[in-house]
Scaffold this motif. Sequence first.
Motif, short mmCIF file in Angstrom:
data_model
loop_
_atom_site.label_atom_id
_atom_site.label_comp_id
_atom_site.label_asym_id
_atom_site.label_seq_id
_atom_site.Cartn_x
_atom_site.Cartn_y
_atom_site.Cartn_z
N LEU A 172 0.87 -1.28 0.02
CA LEU A 172 -0.22 0.00 -0.05
C LEU A 172 0.89 1.15 0.00
CD1 LEU A 172 -2.76 -0.89 2.64
CD2 LEU A 172 -3.09 -0.50 -0.07
N GLY A 173 1.97 1.19 0.72
CA GLY A 173 2.84 2.28 0.72
C GLY A 173 3.30 2.54 -0.61
N SER A 174 3.77 1.59 -1.25
CA SER A 174 4.49 1.62 -2.55
C SER A 174 3.36 2.42 -3.65
CB SER A 174 4.66 0.35 -3.29
OG SER A 174 5.84 -0.03 -2.30
N SER A 175 2.08 2.04 -3.50
CA SER A 175 1.09 2.67 -4.31
C SER A 175 0.87 4.18 -4.10
CB SER A 175 -0.27 1.88 -4.11
OG SER A 175 -1.01 2.15 -2.95
N LEU A 177 3.20 6.09 -2.84
CA LEU A 177 4.44 6.79 -3.14
C LEU A 177 4.26 6.96 -4.64
CD1 LEU A 177 7.39 5.55 -0.90
CD2 LEU A 177 6.15 7.69 -0.71
N GLY A 178 3.89 5.99 -5.23
CA GLY A 178 3.74 6.04 -6.88
C GLY A 178 2.65 6.67 -7.28
N GLN A 180 -0.34 6.27 -7.09
CA GLN A 180 -1.45 5.45 -7.38
C GLN A 180 -2.95 6.01 -6.62
OE1 GLN A 180 -1.11 1.28 -7.39
NE2 GLN A 180 -3.33 0.80 -8.11
#
Lengths: 219, 219
Positions: A172-175, A177-178, A180
């Motif tokens: 979720l964190g990646s999404s 930062l990305g 999304q």
Amino acid sequence: MPKRVDHDLRRREIGEALLRIASTRGLQAASMREVAAEAGVSLRLVQYYFHTKQELLLGALAYLGEQLSARVEAHIRALGLPPTPRSLVYGTLTAILPTDAESRRLTRTYAAYYTLVLDEPQLAADHGTSYPDALERFLAGHLRAAQQTGQVDPGLDAPTVAAGLLALTNGLGSSVLGGQRDGDAALAILTYHLDRLFGGDHHVDGSRTEPDAAGTVAP
Amino acid sequence: MPKRVDHDLRRREIGEALLRIASTRGLQAASMREVAAEAGVSLRLVQYYFHTKQELLLGALAYLGEQLSARVEAHIRALGLPPTPRSLVYGTLTAILPTDAESRRLTRTYAAYYTLVLDEPQLAADHGTSYPDALERFLAGHLRAAQQTGQVDPGLDAPTVAAGLLALTNGLGSSVLGGQRDGDAALAILTYHLDRLFGGDHHVDGSRTEPDAAGTVAP
DNA sequence: GTTTTGATGATACGCTCGTATCATCAAAAC
DNA sequence: GTTTTGATGATACGAGCGTATCATCAAAAC
């Protein structure tokens, strides 16, 4: 001897200047010269306190770990003292989700280091992979405690669920930062899954999500 | 005019040379000269077919997307035809988990691009964030179908669960690439959660227990 | 057969990087 | 008060980067 200066303090200032750059422009923008400018010192000083760039990167990583730990602890405390198994799990995971400026800065920097480790795997040996592992064991332990108090289905495998929760939070964190989705949307998804896990601790409503938690029993 | 050469083919060869470098040594090691050497052509040719480095990066990203889509489709087909909601969800998620050499290469390269987008956000505008979004909608749709056939608890919120599953899989993939666990361990964690979601095995389609993925569930 | 032109090779420019070198300055030590 | 030494400044070096320039060569066009 000339004036004695606090080396640890200087190192910390320079290291945190690197973290500031990494959190906004990425680690690849954190050259020795940029770090020196950000810290307000000369290039020579950066070299003086960190003999090589790898030393600087590793030193700053240690500071990042401290900041992350501090945030996790603060988040747990904010959910009330003494901490419960539920507040420990909830506080830990929400602390490492990029929902505000500080957590975004921390996770962004952490992501930069993650890629660095992917590129140069020998860095992981010195300093690195132990942190997520410790976090996972931490979560698994408190999940097991929650199972013993009946807050979580005892039929679940605590280490597997803990690993899943941490992976879910990281994903979720990646999404976030990305770009999304935003931090609130990610937090809603995380709390949805956490609330499913920690059944009803107050009242039991008719259509609970617990039956499917058994997993091995066919309906 | 001299000999006419197939530009699209040449571009693909060069672009895939970049992907090969990115999957092993990271995108930052993929300089124009390195790509040229990997593709077995001169630096000038790389410049000729991709006028600038950004063009090369974006072109290679398109090829990466094609390879990823192809793998997802192949994985779904491997679970039996016609695809069921369960095999679609299961096949999609296991396809993007780094469990073998090919998926490891793909996810590793994808992670490199992810960091690149974090560093230079204007790249995302041209080409990027739509893919995870589409994947999420794809999963949510088939989850809803599984709810209508009774395989999945209809009380769940399909989009939220789909987002969670994709984040879980991405998080597990990161842990594999980071060396925290191996692909089999990650697959076991993923299947554990999927099996919890898809309550009991279905009987109407015949007993199609998955060919290669069975046996990894460990409560 | 000459001309045109797409494809390719060789090489250079300006920049930034990490690192190293040489010099300087001021406070502590004697 | 001189000497020693920790701390700092200025600058250079060699390498790699993306990009640009100039020349060449062979096949198509006429």
